[in-house]
Design a protein around this motif. Structure first.
Motif, PDB file in Angstrom:
ATOM      1  N   ARG A  54       2.978   8.333 -11.471  1.00 42.02           N
ATOM      2  CA  ARG A  54       1.442   8.306 -11.528  1.00 42.02           C
ATOM      3  C   ARG A  54       1.256   7.945 -12.929  1.00 42.02           C
ATOM      4  O   ARG A  54      -0.064   7.422 -13.357  1.00 42.02           O
ATOM      5  CB  ARG A  54       0.608   9.047 -10.899  1.00 42.02           C
ATOM      6  CG  ARG A  54       0.792  10.766 -11.461  1.00 42.02           C
ATOM      7  CD  ARG A  54       0.102  11.633 -10.680  1.00 42.02           C
ATOM      8  NE  ARG A  54       0.158  13.059 -10.910  1.00 42.02           N
ATOM      9  CZ  ARG A  54       1.224  13.860 -10.578  1.00 42.02           C
ATOM     10  NH1 ARG A  54       2.278  13.379  -9.670  1.00 42.02           N
ATOM     11  NH2 ARG A  54       1.422  15.141 -11.055  1.00 42.02           N
ATOM     12  N   HIS A  55       1.929   8.366 -13.920  1.00 43.27           N
ATOM     13  CA  HIS A  55       1.307   8.335 -15.508  1.00 43.27           C
ATOM     14  C   HIS A  55       1.951   6.902 -16.069  1.00 43.27           C
ATOM     15  O   HIS A  55       1.740   6.892 -17.253  1.00 43.27           O
ATOM     16  CB  HIS A  55       1.648   9.429 -16.084  1.00 43.27           C
ATOM     17  CG  HIS A  55       1.057  10.797 -15.600  1.00 43.27           C
ATOM     18  ND1 HIS A  55      -0.167  10.796 -15.562  1.00 43.27           N
ATOM     19  CD2 HIS A  55       1.676  11.827 -15.198  1.00 43.27           C
ATOM     20  CE1 HIS A  55      -0.770  12.099 -15.014  1.00 43.27           C
ATOM     21  NE2 HIS A  55       0.617  12.719 -14.923  1.00 43.27           N
ATOM     22  N   SER A  56       2.946   6.399 -15.281  1.00 48.99           N
ATOM     23  CA  SER A  56       3.649   5.132 -15.663  1.00 48.99           C
ATOM     24  C   SER A  56       2.614   4.039 -15.785  1.00 48.99           C
ATOM     25  O   SER A  56       2.348   3.336 -15.077  1.00 48.99           O
ATOM     26  CB  SER A  56       4.672   4.929 -14.876  1.00 48.99           C
ATOM     27  OG  SER A  56       5.372   3.722 -15.338  1.00 48.99           O
ATOM     28  N   LEU A 113       0.973  -1.262   0.101  1.00 49.76           N
ATOM     29  CA  LEU A 113       0.057   0.043  -0.088  1.00 49.76           C
ATOM     30  C   LEU A 113       0.895   1.302  -0.035  1.00 49.76           C
ATOM     31  O   LEU A 113       0.682   2.281  -0.628  1.00 49.76           O
ATOM     32  CB  LEU A 113      -1.213   0.002   1.316  1.00 49.76           C
ATOM     33  CG  LEU A 113      -1.643   1.419   1.317  1.00 49.76           C
ATOM     34  CD1 LEU A 113      -2.830   1.409   0.080  1.00 49.76           C
ATOM     35  CD2 LEU A 113      -2.875   1.113   2.464  1.00 49.76           C
ATOM     36  N   GLY A 114       2.044   1.350   0.790  1.00 49.52           N
ATOM     37  CA  GLY A 114       2.895   2.279   0.701  1.00 49.52           C
ATOM     38  C   GLY A 114       3.536   2.388  -0.859  1.00 49.52           C
ATOM     39  O   GLY A 114       3.465   3.621  -1.165  1.00 49.52           O
ATOM     40  N   ASP A 115       3.777   1.241  -1.489  1.00 52.66           N
ATOM     41  CA  ASP A 115       4.141   1.704  -2.801  1.00 52.66           C
ATOM     42  C   ASP A 115       3.207   2.200  -3.645  1.00 52.66           C
ATOM     43  O   ASP A 115       3.254   3.245  -4.487  1.00 52.66           O
ATOM     44  CB  ASP A 115       4.622   0.252  -3.518  1.00 52.66           C
ATOM     45  CG  ASP A 115       5.952  -0.285  -2.714  1.00 52.66           C
ATOM     46  OD1 ASP A 115       6.607   0.760  -2.215  1.00 52.66           O
ATOM     47  OD2 ASP A 115       6.265  -1.688  -2.516  1.00 52.66           O
ATOM     48  N   VAL A 116       1.802   1.680  -3.533  1.00 49.83           N
ATOM     49  CA  VAL A 116       0.652   2.281  -4.294  1.00 49.83           C
ATOM     50  C   VAL A 116       0.538   3.811  -4.043  1.00 49.83           C
ATOM     51  O   VAL A 116       0.316   4.475  -4.741  1.00 49.83           O
ATOM     52  CB  VAL A 116      -0.446   1.392  -3.962  1.00 49.83           C
ATOM     53  CG1 VAL A 116      -1.761   2.145  -4.668  1.00 49.83           C
ATOM     54  CG2 VAL A 116      -0.310   0.128  -4.307  1.00 49.83           C
ATOM     55  N   CYS A 117       0.688   4.115  -2.967  1.00 50.04           N
ATOM     56  CA  CYS A 117       0.522   5.714  -2.466  1.00 50.04           C
ATOM     57  C   CYS A 117       1.678   6.461  -3.190  1.00 50.04           C
ATOM     58  O   CYS A 117       1.259   7.547  -3.606  1.00 50.04           O
ATOM     59  CB  CYS A 117       0.669   5.903  -1.049  1.00 50.04           C
ATOM     60  SG  CYS A 117      -0.681   5.508   0.092  1.00 50.04           S
ATOM     61  N   ASN A 118       2.813   5.875  -3.000  1.00 56.04           N
ATOM     62  CA  ASN A 118       4.108   6.487  -3.767  1.00 56.04           C
ATOM     63  C   ASN A 118       3.393   6.698  -5.268  1.00 56.04           C
ATOM     64  O   ASN A 118       4.041   7.526  -6.083  1.00 56.04           O
ATOM     65  CB  ASN A 118       5.325   6.147  -3.676  1.00 56.04           C
ATOM     66  CG  ASN A 118       5.846   6.566  -2.440  1.00 56.04           C
ATOM     67  OD1 ASN A 118       5.429   7.536  -1.740  1.00 56.04           O
ATOM     68  ND2 ASN A 118       7.012   5.646  -1.882  1.00 56.04           N
ATOM     69  N   ASP A 125      -5.743   4.567 -12.392  1.00 60.26           N
ATOM     70  CA  ASP A 125      -5.439   3.720 -13.784  1.00 60.26           C
ATOM     71  C   ASP A 125      -4.803   4.857 -14.889  1.00 60.26           C
ATOM     72  O   ASP A 125      -5.836   5.543 -15.219  1.00 60.26           O
ATOM     73  CB  ASP A 125      -6.496   3.067 -14.052  1.00 60.26           C
ATOM     74  CG  ASP A 125      -6.068   1.881 -15.400  1.00 60.26           C
ATOM     75  OD1 ASP A 125      -5.289   2.210 -16.071  1.00 60.26           O
ATOM     76  OD2 ASP A 125      -7.203   1.114 -15.580  1.00 60.26           O
ATOM     77  N   PRO A 126      -3.721   4.831 -15.178  1.00 58.37           N
ATOM     78  CA  PRO A 126      -3.360   5.813 -16.237  1.00 58.37           C
ATOM     79  C   PRO A 126      -3.726   5.580 -17.452  1.00 58.37           C
ATOM     80  O   PRO A 126      -3.716   6.301 -18.606  1.00 58.37           O
ATOM     81  CB  PRO A 126      -1.832   5.707 -16.113  1.00 58.37           C
ATOM     82  CG  PRO A 126      -1.331   4.562 -15.577  1.00 58.37           C
ATOM     83  CD  PRO A 126      -2.850   3.907 -14.604  1.00 58.37           C
ATOM     84  N   TYR A 174       2.068   1.054 -13.121  1.00 54.75           N
ATOM     85  CA  TYR A 174       0.773   0.621 -12.404  1.00 54.75           C
ATOM     86  C   TYR A 174       0.594  -0.926 -12.831  1.00 54.75           C
ATOM     87  O   TYR A 174      -0.022  -1.530 -12.018  1.00 54.75           O
ATOM     88  CB  TYR A 174      -0.205   1.329 -13.494  1.00 54.75           C
ATOM     89  CG  TYR A 174      -1.657   0.941 -13.551  1.00 54.75           C
ATOM     90  CD1 TYR A 174      -2.366   1.513 -12.296  1.00 54.75           C
ATOM     91  CD2 TYR A 174      -2.403   0.254 -14.174  1.00 54.75           C
ATOM     92  CE1 TYR A 174      -3.650   0.856 -12.077  1.00 54.75           C
ATOM     93  CE2 TYR A 174      -3.740  -0.445 -13.961  1.00 54.75           C
ATOM     94  CZ  TYR A 174      -4.352  -0.013 -13.051  1.00 54.75           C
ATOM     95  OH  TYR A 174      -5.587  -0.269 -12.790  1.00 54.75           O
ATOM     96  N   SER A 175       1.097  -1.560 -13.867  1.00 59.57           N
ATOM     97  CA  SER A 175       0.690  -2.962 -13.999  1.00 59.57           C
ATOM     98  C   SER A 175       1.369  -3.648 -13.265  1.00 59.57           C
ATOM     99  O   SER A 175       0.950  -4.930 -12.743  1.00 59.57           O
ATOM    100  CB  SER A 175       1.156  -3.273 -15.737  1.00 59.57           C
ATOM    101  OG  SER A 175       0.370  -2.458 -16.512  1.00 59.57           O
ATOM    102  N   GLN A 176       2.766  -3.422 -12.919  1.00 59.35           N
ATOM    103  CA  GLN A 176       3.621  -3.932 -11.901  1.00 59.35           C
ATOM    104  C   GLN A 176       2.770  -4.260 -10.706  1.00 59.35           C
ATOM    105  O   GLN A 176       2.578  -5.220  -9.762  1.00 59.35           O
ATOM    106  CB  GLN A 176       5.125  -3.399 -11.586  1.00 59.35           C
ATOM    107  CG  GLN A 176       5.799  -3.459 -12.746  1.00 59.35           C
ATOM    108  CD  GLN A 176       7.003  -2.817 -12.407  1.00 59.35           C
ATOM    109  OE1 GLN A 176       7.125  -1.673 -11.887  1.00 59.35           O
ATOM    110  NE2 GLN A 176       8.133  -3.157 -13.289  1.00 59.35           N
ATOM    111  N   LEU A 177       2.272  -2.909  -9.873  1.00 57.55           N
ATOM    112  CA  LEU A 177       1.399  -2.794  -8.670  1.00 57.55           C
ATOM    113  C   LEU A 177       0.327  -3.570  -8.835  1.00 57.55           C
ATOM    114  O   LEU A 177       0.038  -4.276  -7.964  1.00 57.55           O
ATOM    115  CB  LEU A 177       1.375  -1.411  -8.420  1.00 57.55           C
ATOM    116  CG  LEU A 177       2.473  -0.576  -8.016  1.00 57.55           C
ATOM    117  CD1 LEU A 177       2.217   0.747  -8.067  1.00 57.55           C
ATOM    118  CD2 LEU A 177       3.236  -1.008  -6.768  1.00 57.55           C
TER     119      LEU A 177
END
Length: 488
Positions: free
Chosen positions: A324-326, A312-317, A392-393, A330-333
């Motif tokens: 946030r546009h990557s 969740l910390g990684d998701v917040c970052n 979701d970017p 996003y797919s990795q997380l």
């Protein structure tokens, strides 16, 4: 579900005396010299209810405001009552007694440093009540995924010989009681100020800053300051700097892949606090993400729960940071979120599941789990999934496809929120899980358009605040405005 009563906190027949003039000497050797004797005042003027009526806002003693007048006075002894909070409208969320974890070792014995002054037994019945309230109704907030219950056991034992830590515990306990009842709010301010008198100098000491008791006190005060948001209207971020300084100074000694210990338990508590700050301010982490275990190999349930908290910390970052546009990130997380759900032990499966709580098709689901680690691990994973869905970017930002995609995202986010709320209401003894639900409500509650859904979310939030003194009402008021509700 029964309504909360005063018996769930303290019997209404009990009275607590303000015995501060008798116990100040306990802390003299640790730097607290005690205030001068003030003029006498009548008990009626300084009763708990009178103080609340005369002082609608309580200022932070860190800013040198009204709490100093309390510390510089010695009111006459008077009985202090505290009653149950107002009855909830739909939900009742009693503060549940702490339930011991079966994995908790029963042979813990704290050995104080040689020559350390022992503060126990406490001479004040009110302080004994505050300490018990912390153990039974607050410590689980820090020990939510810690099977050894360090904050409920080790921290309390350390406070026996550490006045800074003891004052932090008493301040937090008193603050929560003042938020859920008519307990005098200035009692919390007094202990808060006492703690500052020894804490602030220690933050400038390169040796003391590595002390685990000091770090635990800082983390405890940080929670108190989060509760103060409801009173002073904004987050002063007071001890955030202290938490970061201490963690960074001691970070080298942390080993993320070993079993839980006291230092790691403190780090995780600070980490989760920074998570909430990150979510509520919608900014990336300001705290270093220490080398937590992010693998998916065999481990005990506590480690599996902390893995998804680190996730969740990684998701917040990602959501609030530069990446946030990557699409790749996003797919990795999203893959990590799914892998945790599919590979975590079967013990995390619910022991009971029903689509909604009353068969109407409109209520939250009934999802019950066996242990606190199972509850919290699933809550954090679901919250992370909700954040990923709404950030979701790949979603089109313009045109007809944007509206269609937004509708799909809203349905998925709503389903996650309903799950979080259902788990919270189905596992009341693991009360930290309802805070996760409340933060989800604050973040995406505006995506609920039906009035029935909105009222359920509001009622759950208010029930949480009445029972636990947190999160603050201001957030739900902002949500009501976004729903177009008339101001009250």
């Amino acid at each position: 579900m029964g309504r909360a009563s005063s018996a769930q906190y303290v019997s209404s027949s009990h009275e607590f005396l303000d015995e501060s003039h008798e116990i100040r000497s306990q802390y003299a050797e640790d730097g607290y010299s005690g205030p001068p004797t003030p003029p006498n005042h009548s008990p009626d003027r300084y009763s708990s209810s009178a103080i609340i009526q005369q002082s609608p806002s309580v200022d932070s003693p860190a800013d040198g405001l009204t709490v100093l007048s309390l510390l510089n006075s010695e009111p006459s002894v008077h009985p202090q009552r505290y009653s149950a909070p107002p009855a909830p409208t739909s939900y009742s969320l009693p503060i549940s007694p702490h339930v011991a974890d079966p994995d908790e070792p029963g042979n813990f014995a704290y050995q104080p440093p040689p020559g350390a002054r022992v503060l126990w037994p406490l001479e004040s019945e009110q302080e004994a009540m505050l300490l018990q309230h912390y153990v039974e109704n607050i410590a689980l907030f820090f020990d939510m995924v810690d099977n050894r219950c360090h904050f409920g056991v080790h921290v309390v034992q350390r406070a026996k010989t550490n006045s800074t830590l003891m004052n932090a515990i008493l301040a937090l306990s008193a603050r929560q009681l003042s938020r859920i009842s008519d307990f005098d709010p200035y009692v919390a301010d007094a202990y808060y100020q006492r703690c500052f008198e020894t804490l602030i100098p220690a933050l400038n000491d390169n040796i003391a800053i590595r002390d685990e008791s000091l770090l635990a006190a800082t983390v405890i005060l940080r929670l108190m300051e989060e509760m103060n948001i409801s009173i002073i209207g904004s987050d002063p971020q007071g001890h955030l700097f202290g938490t970061q300084a201490i963690i960074r100074a001691a970070e080298q000694s942390y080993v993320g892949t070993t079993g839980p210990n006291f230092r790691q338990a403190i780090y995780w508590a600070a980490f989760r606090q920074e998570l909430w700050i990150s979510l509520m301010t919608q900014r990336a982490f300001q705290l270093h993400i220490f080398p937590a275990d992010r693998s998916m190999g065999p481990a005990d349930d506590s480690i599996w729960a902390t893995r998804t908290i680190a996730h969740l910390g990684d998701v917040c970052n990602f959501a609030f940071g530069e990446d946030r546009h990557s699409v790749l990130r996003y797919s990795q997380l999203m893959d990590e979120n799914k892998v945790w759900r599919t590979q975590r032990p079967g013990s995390f499966d619910p022991l009971f599941w029903r689509r909604d709580r009353d068969g109407s098709g409109k209520m939250f689901p009934d999802v019950r789990y066996h242990q606190k680690t199972h509850v919290m691990g699933n809550q954090y994973n679901t919250l992370a999934h909700m954040l990923l869905v709404v950030h979701d970017p790949t979603i089109p930002q313009l045109g007809p496809s944007h509206k269609q995609s937004r509708a799909v995202v809203d349905r998925m986010a709503q389903e996650d929120v309903r799950t979080l709320c259902g788990v919270a209401l189905s596992n009341l003894k693991v009360f930290p899980c309802i805070f996760v639900a409340c933060f989800a409500i604050a973040l995406v509650g505006d995506r609920f358009a039906a009035r029935d859904d909105q009222e359920q979310l509001r009622d759950l939030w208010f029930a949480c605040e009445r029972s636990h003194g947190f999160p603050p009402t201001a957030s739900i008021r902002q949500l009501e405005e976004s729903w177009g509700w008339p101001s009250t």
